[in-house]
Write a protein that holds these residues in place. Structure first.
Motif, PDB file in Angstrom:
ATOM      1  N   ARG A  84      44.515  64.962  36.046  1.00 47.81           N
ATOM      2  CA  ARG A  84      43.248  65.291  35.414  1.00 47.81           C
ATOM      3  C   ARG A  84      42.099  65.492  36.387  1.00 47.81           C
ATOM      4  N   VAL A  85      42.354  66.323  37.364  1.00 46.47           N
ATOM      5  CA  VAL A  85      41.345  66.659  38.358  1.00 46.47           C
ATOM      6  C   VAL A  85      40.301  67.567  37.707  1.00 46.47           C
ATOM      7  N   ALA A  86      39.031  67.293  38.001  1.00 52.00           N
ATOM      8  CA  ALA A  86      37.969  68.152  37.476  1.00 52.00           C
ATOM      9  C   ALA A  86      37.747  69.290  38.468  1.00 52.00           C
ATOM     10  N   ALA A  87      38.037  70.495  38.058  1.00 51.40           N
ATOM     11  CA  ALA A  87      37.815  71.651  38.930  1.00 51.40           C
ATOM     12  C   ALA A  87      37.304  72.785  38.059  1.00 51.40           C
ATOM     13  N   SER A  88      36.293  73.506  38.573  1.00 49.03           N
ATOM     14  CA  SER A  88      35.648  74.504  37.724  1.00 49.03           C
ATOM     15  C   SER A  88      36.193  75.904  37.936  1.00 49.03           C
ATOM     16  N   SER A  89      36.945  76.090  39.032  1.00 48.49           N
ATOM     17  CA  SER A  89      37.421  77.441  39.337  1.00 48.49           C
ATOM     18  C   SER A  89      38.690  77.384  40.166  1.00 48.49           C
ATOM     19  N   ARG A 118      51.974  79.665  54.096  1.00 47.16           N
ATOM     20  CA  ARG A 118      52.601  79.188  55.332  1.00 47.16           C
ATOM     21  C   ARG A 118      51.493  78.660  56.224  1.00 47.16           C
ATOM     22  N   LEU A 119      51.850  77.717  57.084  1.00 44.44           N
ATOM     23  CA  LEU A 119      50.855  77.122  57.973  1.00 44.44           C
ATOM     24  C   LEU A 119      51.427  76.963  59.367  1.00 44.44           C
ATOM     25  N   GLU A 120      50.708  77.528  60.323  1.00 43.48           N
ATOM     26  CA  GLU A 120      51.064  77.433  61.735  1.00 43.48           C
ATOM     27  C   GLU A 120      51.124  75.962  62.142  1.00 43.48           C
ATOM     28  N   GLY A 121      52.161  75.594  62.898  1.00 39.58           N
ATOM     29  CA  GLY A 121      52.230  74.242  63.456  1.00 39.58           C
ATOM     30  C   GLY A 121      52.666  73.157  62.483  1.00 39.58           C
ATOM     31  N   LEU A 122      53.083  73.545  61.296  1.00 40.64           N
ATOM     32  CA  LEU A 122      53.539  72.549  60.320  1.00 40.64           C
ATOM     33  C   LEU A 122      55.040  72.352  60.521  1.00 40.64           C
ATOM     34  N   ASP A 123      55.501  71.089  60.452  1.00 42.77           N
ATOM     35  CA  ASP A 123      56.925  70.842  60.730  1.00 42.77           C
ATOM     36  C   ASP A 123      57.682  70.379  59.495  1.00 42.77           C
ATOM     37  N   ARG A 124      57.031  70.424  58.355  1.00 43.63           N
ATOM     38  CA  ARG A 124      57.680  69.968  57.126  1.00 43.63           C
ATOM     39  C   ARG A 124      57.033  70.703  55.965  1.00 43.63           C
ATOM     40  N   VAL A 125      57.625  70.553  54.810  1.00 43.32           N
ATOM     41  CA  VAL A 125      57.041  71.175  53.627  1.00 43.32           C
ATOM     42  C   VAL A 125      56.196  70.133  52.899  1.00 43.32           C
ATOM     43  N   ILE A 126      55.024  70.527  52.475  1.00 42.06           N
ATOM     44  CA  ILE A 126      54.141  69.613  51.745  1.00 42.06           C
ATOM     45  C   ILE A 126      53.946  70.135  50.331  1.00 42.06           C
ATOM     46  N   GLY A 127      54.146  69.267  49.374  1.00 40.97           N
ATOM     47  CA  GLY A 127      53.900  69.623  47.981  1.00 40.97           C
ATOM     48  C   GLY A 127      52.695  68.857  47.459  1.00 40.97           C
ATOM     49  N   VAL A 128      51.928  69.496  46.595  1.00 42.22           N
ATOM     50  CA  VAL A 128      50.779  68.848  45.958  1.00 42.22           C
ATOM     51  C   VAL A 128      50.858  69.151  44.470  1.00 42.22           C
ATOM     52  N   LEU A 129      50.814  68.114  43.658  1.00 37.71           N
ATOM     53  CA  LEU A 129      50.877  68.309  42.208  1.00 37.71           C
ATOM     54  C   LEU A 129      49.582  67.846  41.564  1.00 37.71           C
ATOM     55  N   LEU A 130      48.972  68.727  40.778  1.00 36.99           N
ATOM     56  CA  LEU A 130      47.737  68.371  40.077  1.00 36.99           C
ATOM     57  C   LEU A 130      47.827  68.773  38.612  1.00 36.99           C
ATOM     58  N   THR A 131      47.286  67.923  37.759  1.00 35.32           N
ATOM     59  CA  THR A 131      46.973  68.409  36.425  1.00 35.32           C
ATOM     60  C   THR A 131      45.450  68.483  36.401  1.00 35.32           C
ATOM     61  N   LEU A 132      44.919  69.485  35.698  1.00 28.44           N
ATOM     62  CA  LEU A 132      43.473  69.685  35.680  1.00 28.44           C
ATOM     63  C   LEU A 132      42.887  69.198  34.361  1.00 28.44           C
ATOM     64  N   ARG A 151      51.607  67.213  31.346  1.00 30.20           N
ATOM     65  CA  ARG A 151      50.213  67.288  30.886  1.00 30.20           C
ATOM     66  C   ARG A 151      49.776  66.014  30.184  1.00 30.20           C
ATOM     67  N   GLN A 152      50.728  65.322  29.582  1.00 34.89           N
ATOM     68  CA  GLN A 152      50.373  64.106  28.842  1.00 34.89           C
ATOM     69  C   GLN A 152      50.259  62.872  29.732  1.00 34.89           C
ATOM     70  N   CYS A 153      50.692  62.968  30.970  1.00 31.64           N
ATOM     71  CA  CYS A 153      50.577  61.822  31.875  1.00 31.64           C
ATOM     72  C   CYS A 153      49.094  61.501  32.055  1.00 31.64           C
ATOM     73  N   PRO A 194      50.573  57.841  39.052  1.00 29.76           N
ATOM     74  CA  PRO A 194      51.939  57.308  39.189  1.00 29.76           C
ATOM     75  C   PRO A 194      52.887  57.834  38.109  1.00 29.76           C
ATOM     76  N   ALA A 195      52.395  57.940  36.891  1.00 29.34           N
ATOM     77  CA  ALA A 195      53.229  58.451  35.800  1.00 29.34           C
ATOM     78  C   ALA A 195      53.590  59.911  36.068  1.00 29.34           C
ATOM     79  N   LEU A 196      52.611  60.653  36.534  1.00 30.58           N
ATOM     80  CA  LEU A 196      52.814  62.074  36.817  1.00 30.58           C
ATOM     81  C   LEU A 196      53.842  62.239  37.937  1.00 30.58           C
ATOM     82  N   PHE A 197      53.686  61.440  38.984  1.00 29.25           N
ATOM     83  CA  PHE A 197      54.611  61.507  40.119  1.00 29.25           C
ATOM     84  C   PHE A 197      56.027  61.187  39.666  1.00 29.25           C
ATOM     85  N   SER A 198      56.160  60.122  38.893  1.00 37.56           N
ATOM     86  CA  SER A 198      57.508  59.710  38.510  1.00 37.56           C
ATOM     87  C   SER A 198      58.138  60.736  37.572  1.00 37.56           C
ATOM     88  N   ARG A 199      57.319  61.340  36.702  1.00 35.69           N
ATOM     89  CA  ARG A 199      57.855  62.366  35.802  1.00 35.69           C
ATOM     90  C   ARG A 199      58.332  63.591  36.590  1.00 35.69           C
TER      91      ARG A 199
END
Length: 156
Positions: free
Chosen positions: A20-25, A74-88, A139-141, A145-150
């Motif tokens: 539930r991140v607040a983001a306007s755009s 893609r990102l120069e100099g990155l040695d791993r994959v990074i994931g980011v999960l957000l619900t808005l 979306r219901q999380c 922690p609930a979101l991550f585990s789901r």
């Protein structure tokens, strides 16, 4: 551990899962992702990540429809994959293919020399997000922690 296969479980961390991140755009969502990744790893440039995400969006929106976006770069100099999960908190306009506002975002930041593994990961995500019930559960999380585990539970 010779098995290097990438899965959602291996690239997502609780710190990069937010509810539930607040983001306007769309721009604000991408800025937020870049800030978050930089907070977790100060060696990664917030500006670079943001610019790369924006450049990728210019090629075509990563809004895949039904309120879901998978921004990636893609990102120069990155040695791993990074994931980011957000619900808005509220859906934002993402120029998605179905023109629906987006409220579920999974960002993927991969090394410059990305491989077929990364494409495999994108298809894993798309497949998961194809399941409307699963998306509804995310979306219901009500907390991270609930979101991550789901998100990281395999199977249904």
């Amino acid at each position: 551990m010779s098995d290097t296969s990438l899965t959602i479980e291996t690239i997502l961390s609780p710190e990069l899962t937010l509810c539930r991140v607040a983001a306007s755009s769309k721009k604000r969502v991408l800025e937020f992702i870049a800030e978050l990744v930089n907070q977790q790893d100060a060696t990664l440039s917030e500006t670079q990540i943001f610019n790369n995400l924006i450049s990728r969006e210019r090629l075509g929106s990563t809004g895949i429809g039904q309120g879901i976006a998978i921004p990636h770069c893609r990102l120069e100099g990155l040695d791993r994959v990074i994931g980011v999960l957000l619900t808005l908190e509220d859906g934002v306009s993402f120029d998605a293919i179905d023109n629906q506002p987006v409220d579920l975002v999974f960002a993927l930041i991969v090394p410059k020399e990305a491989t077929s593994e990364h494409l495999e990961l994108l298809s894993q995500l798309a497949e998961k997000f194809n399941d409307r019930n699963f998306c509804e559960q995310l979306r219901q999380c009500s907390d991270a922690p609930a979101l991550f585990s789901r998100m990281t539970q395999s199977g249904d």
